[in-house]
Design a protein around this motif. Structure first.
Motif, mmCIF file in Angstrom:
data_model
loop_
_atom_site.group_PDB
_atom_site.id
_atom_site.type_symbol
_atom_site.label_atom_id
_atom_site.label_comp_id
_atom_site.label_asym_id
_atom_site.label_seq_id
_atom_site.Cartn_x
_atom_site.Cartn_y
_atom_site.Cartn_z
ATOM 1 N N LYS A 22 -62.974 -50.228 21.382
ATOM 2 C CA LYS A 22 -61.904 -50.146 20.391
ATOM 3 C C LYS A 22 -60.755 -49.982 21.419
ATOM 4 O O LYS A 22 -60.674 -49.097 22.338
ATOM 5 N N SER A 23 -59.955 -51.189 21.277
ATOM 6 C CA SER A 23 -58.908 -51.427 22.125
ATOM 7 C C SER A 23 -57.723 -51.036 21.191
ATOM 8 O O SER A 23 -57.745 -50.965 20.124
ATOM 9 N N ALA A 24 -56.742 -50.518 21.933
ATOM 10 C CA ALA A 24 -55.463 -50.328 21.220
ATOM 11 C C ALA A 24 -54.814 -51.317 20.469
ATOM 12 O O ALA A 24 -54.667 -52.421 20.766
ATOM 13 N N GLY A 25 -54.796 -51.239 19.164
ATOM 14 C CA GLY A 25 -54.157 -52.004 18.203
ATOM 15 C C GLY A 25 -55.212 -53.016 17.746
ATOM 16 O O GLY A 25 -54.992 -53.904 16.934
ATOM 17 N N LYS A 26 -56.407 -53.129 18.312
ATOM 18 C CA LYS A 26 -57.397 -54.053 17.855
ATOM 19 C C LYS A 26 -58.545 -53.551 17.228
ATOM 20 O O LYS A 26 -59.005 -52.210 17.053
ATOM 21 N N LYS A 27 -59.313 -54.343 16.236
ATOM 22 C CA LYS A 27 -60.332 -53.711 15.403
ATOM 23 C C LYS A 27 -61.537 -53.444 16.422
ATOM 24 O O LYS A 27 -61.654 -54.009 17.459
ATOM 25 N N GLU A 28 -62.570 -52.801 15.967
ATOM 26 C CA GLU A 28 -63.799 -52.580 16.557
ATOM 27 C C GLU A 28 -64.538 -53.845 16.586
ATOM 28 O O GLU A 28 -64.612 -54.542 15.830
ATOM 29 N N ARG A 29 -65.319 -53.980 17.752
ATOM 30 C CA ARG A 29 -66.296 -54.922 17.837
ATOM 31 C C ARG A 29 -67.494 -54.510 18.842
ATOM 32 O O ARG A 29 -67.439 -53.420 19.462
ATOM 33 N N ILE A 30 -68.692 -55.180 18.552
ATOM 34 C CA ILE A 30 -69.795 -54.913 19.424
ATOM 35 C C ILE A 30 -69.634 -55.425 20.798
ATOM 36 O O ILE A 30 -69.271 -56.527 20.679
ATOM 37 N N VAL A 31 -70.087 -54.749 21.667
ATOM 38 C CA VAL A 31 -70.020 -55.093 23.223
ATOM 39 C C VAL A 31 -71.368 -55.292 23.642
ATOM 40 O O VAL A 31 -72.214 -54.672 23.500
ATOM 41 N N PHE A 32 -71.787 -56.423 24.114
ATOM 42 C CA PHE A 32 -73.183 -56.871 24.574
ATOM 43 C C PHE A 32 -73.056 -56.866 26.028
ATOM 44 O O PHE A 32 -72.121 -56.974 26.809
ATOM 45 N N SER A 33 -74.239 -56.356 26.783
ATOM 46 C CA SER A 33 -74.189 -56.150 28.039
ATOM 47 C C SER A 33 -74.440 -57.360 28.823
ATOM 48 O O SER A 33 -73.855 -57.507 30.105
ATOM 49 N N ASP A 34 -74.940 -58.455 28.113
ATOM 50 C CA ASP A 34 -75.004 -59.717 28.883
ATOM 51 C C ASP A 34 -73.802 -60.609 28.495
ATOM 52 O O ASP A 34 -73.282 -60.666 27.490
ATOM 53 N N PRO A 35 -73.119 -61.062 29.684
ATOM 54 C CA PRO A 35 -71.697 -61.696 29.623
ATOM 55 C C PRO A 35 -71.887 -62.954 28.819
ATOM 56 O O PRO A 35 -70.825 -63.613 28.765
ATOM 57 N N ARG A 36 -73.218 -63.498 28.858
ATOM 58 C CA ARG A 36 -73.283 -65.005 27.909
ATOM 59 C C ARG A 36 -72.921 -64.660 26.532
ATOM 60 O O ARG A 36 -72.464 -65.906 25.969
ATOM 61 N N TYR A 37 -72.957 -63.538 26.132
ATOM 62 C CA TYR A 37 -72.647 -63.434 24.497
ATOM 63 C C TYR A 37 -71.142 -62.971 24.301
ATOM 64 O O TYR A 37 -70.637 -61.956 25.130
ATOM 65 N N LYS A 38 -70.479 -63.432 23.316
ATOM 66 C CA LYS A 38 -69.192 -63.062 23.212
ATOM 67 C C LYS A 38 -69.201 -62.559 21.775
ATOM 68 O O LYS A 38 -69.657 -63.089 20.755
ATOM 69 N N ALA A 39 -68.491 -61.323 21.626
ATOM 70 C CA ALA A 39 -68.313 -60.646 20.257
ATOM 71 C C ALA A 39 -67.145 -60.946 19.642
ATOM 72 O O ALA A 39 -66.278 -61.347 20.052
ATOM 73 N N PHE A 40 -67.596 -61.223 18.152
ATOM 74 C CA PHE A 40 -66.287 -61.687 17.449
ATOM 75 C C PHE A 40 -65.963 -60.395 16.538
ATOM 76 O O PHE A 40 -67.003 -59.663 16.008
ATOM 77 N N THR A 41 -64.991 -60.097 16.004
ATOM 78 C CA THR A 41 -64.543 -59.067 15.000
ATOM 79 C C THR A 41 -64.977 -59.287 13.973
ATOM 80 O O THR A 41 -64.896 -60.514 13.266
ATOM 81 N N LEU A 42 -65.744 -58.448 13.215
ATOM 82 C CA LEU A 42 -65.932 -58.561 11.615
ATOM 83 C C LEU A 42 -64.958 -58.685 10.892
ATOM 84 O O LEU A 42 -64.226 -57.735 10.841
ATOM 85 N N ASP A 43 -64.635 -59.822 10.306
ATOM 86 C CA ASP A 43 -63.430 -59.790 9.282
ATOM 87 C C ASP A 43 -63.911 -60.556 8.048
ATOM 88 O O ASP A 43 -64.515 -61.742 8.164
ATOM 89 N N LYS A 44 -63.470 -60.091 6.802
ATOM 90 C CA LYS A 44 -64.126 -60.729 5.653
ATOM 91 C C LYS A 44 -63.451 -62.332 5.573
ATOM 92 O O LYS A 44 -63.994 -62.988 4.689
ATOM 93 N N ARG A 45 -62.327 -62.639 6.223
ATOM 94 C CA ARG A 45 -61.836 -63.898 6.201
ATOM 95 C C ARG A 45 -62.798 -64.844 6.904
ATOM 96 O O ARG A 45 -62.624 -66.082 6.566
ATOM 97 N N ASN A 46 -63.643 -64.377 7.621
ATOM 98 C CA ASN A 46 -64.626 -65.409 8.226
ATOM 99 C C ASN A 46 -65.993 -65.685 7.472
ATOM 100 O O ASN A 46 -66.893 -66.344 7.860
ATOM 101 N N PHE A 47 -65.837 -65.070 6.457
ATOM 102 C CA PHE A 47 -67.235 -65.112 5.507
ATOM 103 C C PHE A 47 -66.916 -66.155 4.338
ATOM 104 O O PHE A 47 -65.794 -65.868 3.573
ATOM 105 N N HIS A 48 -67.569 -67.319 3.980
ATOM 106 C CA HIS A 48 -66.948 -68.249 2.736
ATOM 107 C C HIS A 48 -68.106 -68.361 1.910
ATOM 108 O O HIS A 48 -69.415 -68.289 2.295
ATOM 109 N N PRO A 49 -67.903 -68.417 0.713
ATOM 110 C CA PRO A 49 -68.858 -68.920 -0.149
ATOM 111 C C PRO A 49 -69.580 -70.236 0.056
ATOM 112 O O PRO A 49 -69.060 -71.356 0.540
#
Length: 176
Positions: A22-49
């Protein structure tokens, strides 16, 4: 509609707290130990029917399993099954499967160790060889276990099954 707070709460129940950042002013996100994986913030705007199609879509589910039957430090015998199950709407219309064995053994080439895998009985994949210190597969500083060759054969077969099936699919059909 997806409730972002409920989704985040459910994910927190699955993943331990130390995997969150959790960074100042940022939403929570999952952190992976493997640097090849990038986490994206879960946001309902990223889900589409999924849009309604003009026809009833075919959906194909592909999944596989593998089990090591016997093995040691220099060989592994695995049994692999991969299936593709087809539905039109909620009606089952077809099933395709490939069952085979993967026999892996150590091959030395100069100062390098490879795992040579012979595929026995598959209709969709062929023999392959893996470098035991492959950066994408090794375990920490050490070479990966030869038993992982069976897992690689399963993943290879799942992709090969998808490649074979996609040629016969129509626009708006799905592979899962």
């Amino acid at each position: 509609m997806i409730d972002e707070k409920s989704l985040t709460s459910e994910i927190k129940n699955i993943f331990p707290a130390e995997k969150y950042e959790k960074s100042a002013g940022k939403k929570e996100r999952i952190v992976f130990s493997d640097p090849r994986y990038k986490a994206f913030t879960l946001d309902k705007r990223n889900f589409h029917p999924i849009e309604t199609a003009k026809r009833e879509r075919n959906i194909c589910f592909i999944d596989g399993s593998n089990v090591e039957i016997m093995g040691g430090s220099n060989f592994s015998l695995a049994m692999i099954r991969v299936s593709a199950v087809f539905f039109q709407g909620n009606r089952h219309i077809d099933t395709k499967k490939d069952e085979f064995f993967a026999l892996s053994n150590v091959k030395v080439d100069g100062d390098k160790i490879f795992y040579s895998t012979k595929i026995i009985g598959s209709q969709i994949i062929r023999d392959f060889s893996l470098y035991s210190f492959d950066e994408t597969m090794k375990e920490g500083l050490f070479r990966f276990r030869i038993s992982k060759s069976g897992e690689c054969a399963r993943k290879y077969a799942e992709l090969a099954m998808a490649e074979k099936i996609i040629c016969n699919m129509k626009k708006d059909d799905f592979i899962v």
